[in-house]
Each structure stands twice: as structure tokens, then as C-alpha cells.
Design a protein around this motif. Structure first.
Motif, PDB file in Angstrom:
ATOM      1  N   MET A 159     -17.299  32.341  73.380  1.00  0.00           N
ATOM      2  CA  MET A 159     -17.480  30.957  73.806  1.00  0.00           C
ATOM      3  C   MET A 159     -18.386  30.869  75.034  1.00  0.00           C
ATOM      4  N   SER A 160     -17.842  31.239  76.144  1.00  0.00           N
ATOM      5  CA  SER A 160     -18.706  31.231  77.308  1.00  0.00           C
ATOM      6  C   SER A 160     -19.451  32.556  77.341  1.00  0.00           C
ATOM      7  N   SER A 161     -20.446  32.618  78.206  1.00  0.00           N
ATOM      8  CA  SER A 161     -21.279  33.799  78.160  1.00  0.00           C
ATOM      9  C   SER A 161     -20.675  34.949  78.959  1.00  0.00           C
TER      10      SER A 161
ATOM     11  N   THR B  42     -27.612  19.703  80.141  1.00  0.00           N
ATOM     12  CA  THR B  42     -26.960  20.990  79.860  1.00  0.00           C
ATOM     13  C   THR B  42     -25.767  20.768  78.941  1.00  0.00           C
ATOM     14  N   LEU B  43     -24.952  19.772  79.271  1.00  0.00           N
ATOM     15  CA  LEU B  43     -23.779  19.497  78.435  1.00  0.00           C
ATOM     16  C   LEU B  43     -24.211  19.177  77.003  1.00  0.00           C
ATOM     17  N   VAL B  44     -25.225  18.315  76.883  1.00  0.00           N
ATOM     18  CA  VAL B  44     -25.678  17.914  75.547  1.00  0.00           C
ATOM     19  C   VAL B  44     -26.196  19.126  74.781  1.00  0.00           C
ATOM     20  N   ILE B  45     -26.986  19.954  75.466  1.00  0.00           N
ATOM     21  CA  ILE B  45     -27.572  21.109  74.770  1.00  0.00           C
ATOM     22  C   ILE B  45     -26.499  22.129  74.419  1.00  0.00           C
ATOM     23  N   ILE B  46     -25.478  22.255  75.260  1.00  0.00           N
ATOM     24  CA  ILE B  46     -24.392  23.182  74.931  1.00  0.00           C
ATOM     25  C   ILE B  46     -23.678  22.749  73.647  1.00  0.00           C
ATOM     26  N   THR B  47     -23.589  21.416  73.412  1.00  0.00           N
ATOM     27  CA  THR B  47     -22.973  20.976  72.163  1.00  0.00           C
ATOM     28  C   THR B  47     -23.938  21.103  70.985  1.00  0.00           C
ATOM     29  N   GLY B  48     -25.116  21.655  71.240  1.00  0.00           N
ATOM     30  CA  GLY B  48     -26.071  21.859  70.165  1.00  0.00           C
ATOM     31  C   GLY B  48     -26.972  20.665  69.920  1.00  0.00           C
TER      32      GLY B  48
ATOM     33  N   TYR C  88     -13.695  22.773  75.325  1.00  0.00           N
ATOM     34  CA  TYR C  88     -13.977  21.998  74.117  1.00  0.00           C
ATOM     35  C   TYR C  88     -15.478  21.831  73.922  1.00  0.00           C
ATOM     36  N   ILE C  89     -16.169  21.547  75.026  1.00  0.00           N
ATOM     37  CA  ILE C  89     -17.625  21.313  74.918  1.00  0.00           C
ATOM     38  C   ILE C  89     -18.315  22.563  74.384  1.00  0.00           C
ATOM     39  N   TYR C  90     -17.921  23.734  74.937  1.00  0.00           N
ATOM     40  CA  TYR C  90     -18.487  24.984  74.427  1.00  0.00           C
ATOM     41  C   TYR C  90     -18.121  25.174  72.956  1.00  0.00           C
ATOM     42  N   ALA C  91     -16.856  24.827  72.621  1.00  0.00           N
ATOM     43  CA  ALA C  91     -16.382  25.059  71.252  1.00  0.00           C
ATOM     44  C   ALA C  91     -17.181  24.226  70.249  1.00  0.00           C
ATOM     45  N   VAL C  92     -17.457  22.946  70.608  1.00  0.00           N
ATOM     46  CA  VAL C  92     -18.205  22.075  69.702  1.00  0.00           C
ATOM     47  C   VAL C  92     -19.583  22.660  69.434  1.00  0.00           C
ATOM     48  N   GLY C  93     -20.199  23.215  70.498  1.00  0.00           N
ATOM     49  CA  GLY C  93     -21.538  23.771  70.332  1.00  0.00           C
ATOM     50  C   GLY C  93     -21.510  25.100  69.597  1.00  0.00           C
ATOM     51  N   GLY C  94     -20.446  25.867  69.785  1.00  0.00           N
ATOM     52  CA  GLY C  94     -20.368  27.192  69.171  1.00  0.00           C
ATOM     53  C   GLY C  94     -20.265  27.084  67.655  1.00  0.00           C
TER      54      GLY C  94
END
Lengths: 484, 330
Positions: free
Chosen positions: A1-3, A180-186, A335-341
């Protein structure tokens, strides 16, 4: 998830690779410090005392000295006070302290001459000593201008310049948080540049048209800014709704909003700048009282007196700290990372995907609105042409900061460093007189390199990359040699 | 594993790139002015730096202005930094902030926006750096501009109006203005133009000149082109276009050519830069009130020299424009 990696063993290589961009930033700073290493002039009281010492060395006791300074900045006055005091202690006479522009210096000289007074030396600050007016003063030899001796120090590292860089990047850095938040969600948000213009225009319009223009009160200005930020948040929410409910690609949804927001800004402002705004509106980006008041209570009379950055920079840093905590310590962040992952996996494991997406686009819009308010405050007016191309700089800051455009990965601290890398490159190139077209090329290359590194990390193309880089360096080396 | 290493390396090589590209600028100093080396024997050390930020380098007007500032300043022993805000007042603001950090001796601005540039001019004032404006004036309140040197835009606009009257003759007809509302200089041109046209229309039953719309051309070729295309749709019987500068006028001509209406619609431009003059000679543009950017540039530097020598300088120095109808025509 996180780096964050899972291995707990300490490895210097890992440390390096995780902080690569930070080291890159520091190296850039070192580079520009080297390139701008040049003569600097001491200012203020220390320069004044130095000048008094020089006069004491060169002239016989009891000489008549004229001090000439400019009315601004305050260091000029400090110079005059210190020089005057020291000179009198040495037993010289300060005939007069001239404060003003070259015409004032000339008038004073003519007046003194008419009164029959002689002047052996003129004590001047660095910028005053460069005036050509001294060549026009009858009976005066330029050699008798005494100024402080220069020293060598990088212009890049001057405190004023560092504060400058922070102030210049505040708007982009604030926007980059939301991005950053938006891009993390893909996703991606192309509307932020237009939202800057929209927010600047809306806030200024309310102040000028509804809250009494130049007489607007502080409270009403805050309300105007909040309206603008809320409006931008709503636009963000709308983009988010398009993306979630109608499964619109983020690129297209925000592209549409970008044009709508820009058009609205032009309509509201009627293509003109909105400028009947109280001077106090500049508080956010020009005043430095937040840091000053904190610093004054903390320093206990020690350290430098003036250690200040504009309030907008404080705002930016506070926002980064909050977002960093949210992203690393809270469920929301995970959650934000999870949505993007992996969106499907996230949904199945109970993450409210739609809510998260709506949330990040709203935040991104609102932060763009805040950025617009900061820019309007910097320029003390609202103009619909603000923020042109900003979305690209913001995306660049995020990508250079190590956030993957494919979602699921990225750090908010990386984005801050990325924003500073862009600001430092721009500022450094300005200081080294690189013209603006070349600057664009260099910035473009930096972005490409950052994306390449992202891909290489993922695909393990390291070996190929090293060979390619070696070849490039070899070719560059040959070119440099042959051009010499 | 060695990612960071490579990243540093690439960043450094960029740095080198930046470093290298700054060299041509340094080298060009003696190249551009080889004759001046002899003149400045007395004072080999630079007297300081004059920094200029123009509105945009894509308009030859500002290029000529900046080149003349550079040449004139070097003649007097000053170093010069030339930058361009490229119509973005936020970029221009940052450029001025960098000038302040560099402690330049004087700043010349062609403001990207007459009002929004105010706060940073104030910063320069507070740093004790004298600010001069060329071409476009600064209208912000509470700031100190030592002197403004620019064309007499109001007078130029009036000349443009006269040229339009001459172009349309007794028939009159519909006219569109391609304006640039955020530049004060261009607002004045339009004001002067309208003054003359309104006077012409007074008490006239036939042959009135009817200003049907003012569209944003923003002094830009592309936008001028688009705005003209659109106004040809709205007013098929359009007879004249007043563009506030040459790029917009040339954009307008391109649109007329595309629609095959170059004979029906007469263009009056503004500026008289090389490409504009050429277009007038070729009959593409009817006439231009000509500005003299070379003179503006030189006079601005001379004003700075005068200021530093302690003489009084005038707050505003207007340089008149003249009408150009083409080679040998009047």
C-alpha cells in the motif's frame, strides 16, 4: 500500500533511495550556490561601522563626512545611524545625513558648497556609491566615496532569496497537496489552474462589489475568500460526481471543468482585472507576522531578529503537516491508498470507494481555491488569466516528488520536495540569467526524468538505464570537449 | 538500489545544462557591443545592473524595445538582465522578486497587467530600487514609479481613427475593434479611436461609422484571427477592423484572406513593427500609427542615467506616434 518497505534491517542504500529526491534537491541547491557565488555587500549597522573604520584609517582626524543613504529599506537607516555614531566617537564631524534619491544628493552638495562647508569624504551604502551623481558634484573626487568592503557569498543562499523561493512556490505547493491525493487514487485533475483564476476572481469580486471595495472589513474579506474556496470545492465535488456516478474518465471530466471554470472567471471579471481591494488583503502573502510573533516569543532575545517567511508559507507548511498525518496515521489515508492500489479489492474489503473519490476531488478543488486566494493576495487583485498552465506545474511537482501516476503510491513529503525542486530550478535559472525559453526545456526534461525513474523502479530496467546513461554522458563529454 | 545515485547524477547534469546555457549570455556581452569597449576605458567596472521585464517577447515591439535598452545601457557601462513575463503577471512578479534579491540598480517594467503588478512594485520601492515603466504604465495606487516612458497611445488611437475614416471614405460602415482590456496602453488606443469616430459621426445622417463590437484580440495573432472569423459571421457586411497592435491586425488579415474579404474590409493596426510595415507596403493593412520602441527603450535608459546623475526627471514622457500608409504614401 504505502511505499514503506517491510524489511527492518538498516541499509544505507535504502536510505539513499528513499530520500533520493531530497538529496537531489540539496545537490541542486549546492549547484546553484556554486553558480551564484559572487560579491555581496554588507548592509546595515555592520557596514556602517566598517565604513567609519575605513574613514578613520584613511583620513586625518576631524574630517568632515557627508553620509548619503536611500530612504528604503530600513538597513539604509541602520547604516547611517551606526556610521554616524562611530564617526563621532572617532572625532570626525558628520556634516549631514542625506536621505533620498540622486537629485537630493546633488541639492545637498550644492547647498553645502554655497554655505562654504568642505567635505573630505562621503560615506555611502553600496547602491548609493554606484550613483553617477558624484561625477557631477563640483570639486568632488569619486575616490572619496567610502563604502563597506564586499565579501563573497552565493546570492542563492541569501536569506532574502530563500524566503523568495518559499513564497514563489506556496501556491503551487498548496495545489500539489490536493493533486497528490487525486493522483494516489489513480486519477488526475486538470481543472486546478482554472480554479485558481476562478477563485481569485470570485473572492476579489465579492470584496469589490458586495463588501465595500477598499473599505471592506477583515471579516468580510475572510467570508469572500471562504465563498471562493467553497465554490471551488463544489466544482471539485461535481467533477468527483461525474467520475464516480457516470464513470467519466477523470481526464475528460476535469478537462471540461477546466474550461467551465476559466470561462466563468472571464465572465465574472468581464475580462478585466478586479483591483479595488483593500491593501490589507495582502496580509496572507506579504505580511510575515505569524512567524515573527512566534519567533519573538521563542527566541528569548537570541538569534537573528528577522527570521521570517510570509504567512502563506506558514499556511502551506501547516497544510503539509496535516495531510502528512492524515495520509500516514489515519484510516482515511489508508483508504485513499487502497482506492488507488486496487479499486475492486478496496471495494470488496469495505472501503467506501465512492465517498473517498468524492472527498479527494472536493479537497483538490478547495485547495485550488485556496491557492487562488493566495495568488490574489500576492497580486492584490483578481484576473481571469491567472493560473495559466499551473495544472501542469502542479502535476510536475507531484510526479517529481515520486508519486506514481498509476495510483496507489506516493508521499506527501515527496510532493513538497518536488515542488521545491521546481521552484529552486526556476529561481536558480533566473539568478544565473538563463532565458525563459531554455528554462522551459530544462523543466520539461526534469519531469521526463522523474517519470522515467518511476518506470524504471517498477520494471527493473536498471541495467538498460545505466548503459543508456553511460552512453549519454560519454556523448555529452565528447560534445563539451569538442566545443571547447 | 542505486536509483538515488542515478537521480542525483541526472539532476546534476541538468544543473550543468543550466550552467552551460547561461554562458552564451555572458559571452555575448562583448560580442553585441564590440565598439563600446574603448568608450568605457575610464570605468571598466560595471556601474550596476539594469533589469527589464517586458510583457512578451513574441511581439517584436518588445524585442526591439529590450534590445535598445540593452544596447543603450551597455553603452553607459551598465549590465543588463532581460526577462519576459509572457503576459503572465504572476511570472513577472517572480521575476521582479528575483531582481530585488539580486539588488539591481534599477528596474524597467512593461507591466503584464497595469494594476496587478502593483504589489511587487511596492516591494521594489521598499527595497529602495527605482522602478521605471516603458510602454504600458502601472496604474496601481500607492506605488512609486520614477518615470513612465511610452507612446502617446491616446494620440495614436486618434490617428488610428483618422486613418479609419480615410479608409472607409464617405460610405462609412460597420467596424470591429480587437482590443486588449488588461493593458492600459491598449485601452487608451481604443479610447482615442472612439473619440475620433464619434466626432466623425456627430450630426451625420449617412456614412456613419458604426462600431458594432469590441472583441478580445489580446494583441495576439491567433486570437485576432479567431475573433475576426467570428465577427465576419456575425457581420457579413463588415467594413473595417481596428486592431490595437500588429500581431492582432495580421491575425485579422489572415481571417479576411481565408474568407476572401480582404478587399471589403480595411484594417487599421498599431505599432509599425517590421512585419506590420511590410504588411502595409503590401496593402494588407491600410495604415498603422507607428510607435517607436527603439526610441522608448533608449529614452528609458537615458532617463535612468539622468536619474542617477541627480537631475530631475519627468513623471511621464510621451513619445508621439505617426501614421504610416505605406512607402511614399501619405
Amino acid at each position: 500500500m504505502s511505499s514503506k518497505g517491510s524489511s527492518k534491517s538498516f541499509s544505507p542504500w535504502k536510505l539513499l533511495s528513499e530520500n533520493g529526491i531530497l538529496i537531489g534537491l540539496l545537490l541542486l541547491c549546492a549547484l546553484f550556490s556554486y553558480l551564484t557565488y559572487e560579491e555581496q555587500q554588507p548592509t546595515g549597522a555592520s557596514a556602517g561601522i566598517q565604513v567609519a573604520d575605513l574613514i578613520q584609517d584613511r583620513y586625518s582626524p576631524g574630517s568632515n563626512v557627508l553620509i548619503i543613504i536611500k530612504p528604503e529599506p530600513p538597513e539604509q537607516n541602520e547604516f547611517a545611524q551606526a556610521a554616524s555614531q562611530a564617526l563621532q566617537e572617532y572625532g570626525h564631524t558628520v556634516v549631514e545625513i542625506v536621505v533620498g534619491a540622486p537629485p537630493d544628493a546633488r541639492q545637498a552638495w550644492d547647498r553645502l558648497k554655497a554655505e562654504g562647508k568642505t567635505v573630505q569624504a562621503i560615506a555611502a551604502t553600496q547602491d548609493v556609491s554606484q550613483w553617477t551623481v558624484f561625477d557631477f558634484m563640483e570639486g568632488f573626487d569619486r575616490k572619496n566615496i567610502v563604502r563597506a568592503e564586499s565579501y563573497n557569498w552565493p546570492t542563492f543562499l541569501m536569506r532574502a532569496n530563500l524566503v523568495n523561493i518559499a513564497g514563489q512556490i506556496a501556491v503551487i505547493a498548496i495545489l500539489a497537496i490536493g493533486m497528490t491525493l487525486v493522483i494516489i487514487t489513480g486519477g488526475i485533475d486538470l481543472s486546478v489552474g482554472s480554479l485558481i483564476a476562478f477563485s481569485a476572481v470570485v473572492s476579489c469580486w465579492f470584496i469589490q462589489e458586495k463588501f465595500g471595495a477598499q473599505e471592506a472589513s477583515t471579516m468580510s474579506m475572510i467570508i469572500a475568500c471562504l465563498i471562493a474556496i467553497a465554490a471551488c470545492g463544489l466544482i471539485g465535488l461535481f467533477s468527483g460526481a461525474l467520475i464516480t456516478t457516470f464513470d467519466c474518465p477523470p481526464f475528460i471530466a476535469t478537462l471540461g471543468m477546466m474550461m467551465i471554470a476559466s470561462g466563468l472567471a472571464f465572465i465574472i471579471a468581464e475580462g478585466q482585472s478586479i483591483y479595488k481591494i483593500p491593501e490589507s488583503f495582502k496580509w496572507l502573502s506579504h505580511q510575515k507576522d505569524i512567524v515573527e510573533s512566534v519567533w519573538d516569543t521563542v527566541r528569548f532575545g537570541m538569534g537573528p531578529k528577522d527570521l521570517s517567511v510570509p504567512n502563506s508559507v506558514v499556511l502551506m507548511l501547516v497544510l503539509y503537516v496535516i495531510t502528512h498525518i492524515v495520509m500516514t496515521r489515519t484510516t482515511l489515508g489508508r483508504y485513499i491508498y487502497a482506492v488507488g492500489g486496487n479499486r475492486e479489492a478496496a471495494r470488496l474489503s469495505g472501503v467506501p470507494v465512492i465517498f473517498i473519490l468524492l472527498f479527494v476531488y472536493t479537497i483538490c478543488g478547495a485547495l485550488a481555491g485556496l491557492g487562488g486566494v493566495v495568488l490574489a493576495s500576492q497580486l492584490n487583485s483578481g484576473l481571469p488569466t491567472y493560473g495559466l498552465m499551473y495544472e501542469l506545474f502542479v502535476i510536475a511537482a507531484v510526479v517529481v516528488g515520486g508519486t506514481s501516476l498509476f495510483g496507489g503510491e506516493g508521499k506527501i513529503t515527496g510532493t513538497l520536495v518536488g515542488a521545491f525542486i521546481i521552484a529552486v530550478i526556476r529561481n536558480g535559472m533566473n539568478l544565473t540569467n538563463v532565458e525563459s525559453y531554455t528554462q522551459k526545456v530544462v523543466l520539461g526534461l526534469v519531469i521526463l526524468i522523474a517519470v522515467l525513474i518511476d518506470r524504471i523502479k517498477k520494471k527493473g530496467l536498471m541495467g538498460k538505464f545505466v548503459t543508456a546513461l553511460k552512453n549519454v554522458i560519454l556523448i555529452l563529454g565528447r560534445m563539451v570537449r569538442s566545443s571547447d | 538500489m542505486k536509483i538515488s545515485h542515478l537521480f542525483l547524477f541526472t539532476l546534476l547534469s541538468f544543473g550543468m545544462l543550466a550552467g552551460c546555457s547561461s554562458k552564451p549570455g555572458d559571452n555575448s556581452k562583448p560580442q553585441t557591443n564590440p565598439n563600446d569597449e574603448n568608450k568605457t576605458t575610464e570605468n571598466t567596472k560595471s556601474k550596476g545592473t539594469i533589469a527589464i521585464s517586458v510583457l512578451t517577447m513574441t511581439n517584436p515591439f518588445f524585442k526591439v524595445l529590450a534590445e535598445n535598452v540593452e544596447a543603450e545601457a551597455k553603452k553607459h557601462g551598465y549590465d543588463v538582465i532581460v526577462t519576459s513575463g509572457e503576459k503572465d503577471v504572476a511570472i513577472q512578479q517572480n521575476q521582479v522578486k528575483d531582481f530585488i534579491v539580486k539588488k539591481v540598480s534599477a528596474i524597467i517594467l512593461c507591466p503584464c497587467d497595469s494594476k496587478s503588478i502593483g504589489p511587487v512594485v511596492k516591494e521594489a520601492n521598499d527595497a529602495g530600487i527605482p522602478v521605471f515603466t516603458a510602454d504600458n504604465a502601472c496604474l496601481a495606487e500607492g506605488v512609486e514609479i520614477v518615470s513612465h516612458i511610452g507612446s502617446d497611445n491616446l494620440g495614436g488611437g486618434r490617428l488610428g481613427g483618422e486613418a479609419m475614416i480615410k479608409a472607409l471614405g464617405d460610405e462609412g460602415g460597420k467596424v470591429v475593434i480587437l482590443d486588449y482590456k488588461s493593458a492600459e496602453s491598449c485601452l487608451l488606443r481604443v479610447q482615442g479611436f472612439k473619440e475620433v469616430i464619434n466626432k466623425h459621426n456627430e450630426g451625420r445622417e449617412t456614412g456613419k461609422i458604426d462600431i458594432v463590437s469590441e472583441l478580445p484580440g489580446e494583441g495576439d495573432k491567433e486570437l485576432g484571427f479567431k475573433a475576426t472569423e467570428d465577427s465576419l459571421q456575425a457581420h457579413p457586411d463588415l467594413r473595417g477592423i481596428f486592431a490595437i497592435n500588429d500581431p492582432a491586425a495580421l491575425g485579422a488579415y489572415a481571417a479576411l484572406e481565408k474568407a476572401g474579404k480582404q478587399d471589403q474590409v480595411k484594417i487599421v493596426g498599431f505599432d509599425g513593427q517590421p512585419d506590420g510595415l511590410k504588411a502595409i507596403d503590401e496593402g494588407k493593412i491600410f495604415a498603422d500609427p507607428i510607435q517607436l520602441p527603439d526610441r522608448i527603450g533608449r529614452q528609458t535608459v537615458q532617463t535612468i542615467i539622468k536619474y542617477f546623475s541627480g537631475a530631475k526627471v519627468e513623471k511621464e514622457q510621451l513619445i508621439p506616434t505617426e501614421l504610416y500608409y505605406g512607402k511614399g504614401k501619405k
